[in-house]
Design an enzyme around this catalytic site. Structure first.
Site, PDB file in Angstrom:
ATOM      1  N   LYS A 103       0.837  -1.204   0.000  1.00 13.23           N
ATOM      2  CA  LYS A 103       0.000   0.000   0.000  1.00 13.23           C
ATOM      3  C   LYS A 103       0.873   1.256   0.000  1.00 13.23           C
ATOM      4  CE  LYS A 103      -3.776  -2.600   2.037  1.00 13.23           C
ATOM      5  NZ  LYS A 103      -4.375  -3.134   3.280  1.00 13.23           N
ATOM      6  N   GLN A 140      -4.227  -1.868   9.575  1.00 18.19           N
ATOM      7  CA  GLN A 140      -4.147  -3.176   8.923  1.00 18.19           C
ATOM      8  C   GLN A 140      -4.810  -4.246   9.803  1.00 18.19           C
ATOM      9  OE1 GLN A 140      -2.989  -3.885   5.735  1.00 18.19           O
ATOM     10  NE2 GLN A 140      -3.844  -5.901   6.144  1.00 18.19           N
ATOM     11  N   ASP A 145     -11.188   3.065   4.505  1.00 18.32           N
ATOM     12  CA  ASP A 145     -11.458   1.641   4.248  1.00 18.32           C
ATOM     13  C   ASP A 145     -12.820   1.214   4.806  1.00 18.32           C
ATOM     14  OD1 ASP A 145     -10.953  -0.835   3.146  1.00 18.32           O
ATOM     15  OD2 ASP A 145      -9.695  -1.531   4.798  1.00 18.32           O
TER      16      ASP A 145
END
Lengths: 281, 281
Positions: free
Chosen positions: A55, A99, A122
């Site tokens: 990423k 994450q 996200d």
């Protein structure tokens, strides 16, 4: 005569997205704004470390800043939330990605909830999830959004189709079911307790595999002519779908790698740029 | 020989719930706490007025306070939110119910969002919806919770069953689909764009009708032995299910009236009492 097959090329979709993003990033830079994504990695799980690195690299290649926050595996929930709050308060950070998964003793849900909704690129907060389920989220979870993005890029009709989603996680199975429903598919969500899974999958005009088990979806589960989207990524470069077997029945299929994965990352970049645009006004 | 049928008696389920609530209300009263539900009615829609009155009366019968806020149909979103905030800040109010639908010019979503999560006893906020979808809501929407409550009262197994939900509204179809999924059903959500709806409904071991159209679900759509839950209520005392025709194939069915309706109200009372209990500690 062999029926023609359509391989849904994630690299192509991602490249198309990034081309558009480059223009947006240029326009932001004229205003002195550089989009910036903060990624948080807790602990030393090698796959998670790889994802975070990918990423970060993807940001770099496109001229997006990225800030990496690495925390030891014995980080407490309180400490993680404090780190998130620091990023929440930093006006130079436009998106925050924690994450998943975090080490077990941490309350991951509490940590996700700490992310400011306008930096939740996200879609991991409850608010982001529900806004997506109700059809007005700024930032739906990246993998579900990537799946919809691939289908739309290839002009695959969703409305009125029967979509079967295998998996019900909060960041994949549930939100992708919600998004397909909002696109007017009839949606069946399956999981480990589903009886006669093969028969249910056989109903699907669109099948989304989000199970986390290599080659789980068998070729004869796929209705001839169906669209197969493989959102899995398992050790040894395997998806959740038995690709060669499923390709026989499918009309279209995403490969692994180079299917959903690159579009997920491109979606994360897109959301970060959009967050920067909103911040900039 | 005629197969035996099970009529899922909502009045019986509601009575059972209220019996338990009476004990809880007594214990609260020993601490000087009377649970209190605020209902907000905007405009003069006669059905909405009836629903609000029914809810108020149900509170009264059980010894729950209710405060009724009536606002004119030309109320602005801003004024409605101000009224909600007043209730949010009032320590004597434990639950807030904004009667849906509000008149068109009002931003209903913004109004719902204004309700404090710990007073959102009908699970209408995005946060409440998502907490329910993720399986940890204090107060899921009352009608979906009532449907699960009826199935559980009658010991109808949900896990591994195929549940077909017809409807996808934010306060009924979507949350009941989520709750059935969390109870380990395989869940198919249908709607106005669903193709071959009859065939899809025929897959259902459990069928939930939440369409808002009188007698919409036909008898021959029901798989023999299925469970039919009718969450509809239409003019003339009709549900969304053609009751007599569906009863022929169904093993169990909720009538209208005296099915889901009374349990929905009992659920609202239950959530209000629970909110008062949390407030009291």
């Amino acid at each position: 005569m062999k029926a023609e097959k359509l391989i849904l090329d994630g690299n192509r979709v991602a490249a198309n997205m990034k081309e558009k993003l480059a223009g947006q990033i240029n326009r932001l830079s004229e205003k002195g704004i550089v989009p910036c994504l903060a990624t948080i990695l807790v602990g030393d799980d090698p796959s998670s470390a790889t994802y975070v690195r990918m990423k970060g690299n993807a940001c770099k290649r496109l001229g997006i800043h990225s800030v990496r926050v690495d925390l030891p595996s014995n980080t407490t929930t309180y400490e993680l939330i404090a780190a998130i709050n620091k990023l929440n308060d930093d006006p130079n950070i436009h998106g925050i990605l924690l994450q998943h998964p975090v080490p077990h003793p941490i309350d991951e849900r509490a940590a996700f909830e700490a992310i400011r909704i306008d930096k939740d690129v996200d879609g991991v907060t409850t608010q982001g999830f529900a806004q997506n389920a109700f059809g007005f989220a700024d930032y739906p979870s990246c993998t579900p959004a990537a799946i919809i993005g691939i289908l739309e890029y290839y002009n695959i009709p969703i409305e009125g189709k029967h979509a079967v989603v295998i998996g019900r996680s909060p960041i994949l199975g549930k939100p992708v079911s919600a998004m397909l429903l909002n696109k007017n598919a009839t949606v069946t969500t399956c999981h480990s307790k589903t009886a006669n899974l093969d028969n249910i999958v056989r109903l699907g005009d669109i099948v989304v595999a989000a199970v986390g088990k290599p080659k789980f979806v068998q070729g004869d589960w796929i209705k001839p002519g169906a669209i197969v989207v493989d959102a899995g990524y398992n050790k040894g470069n395997f998806g959740d779908v038995d690709y060669d077997a499923c390709l026989k029945n499918a009309y279209a299929i995403t490969p692994v790698p180079a299917g959903v994965g690159p579009v997920t990352i491109a979606t994360l970049l897109k959301h970060t740029v959009e967050a920067a645009e909103k911040f900039g006004y």
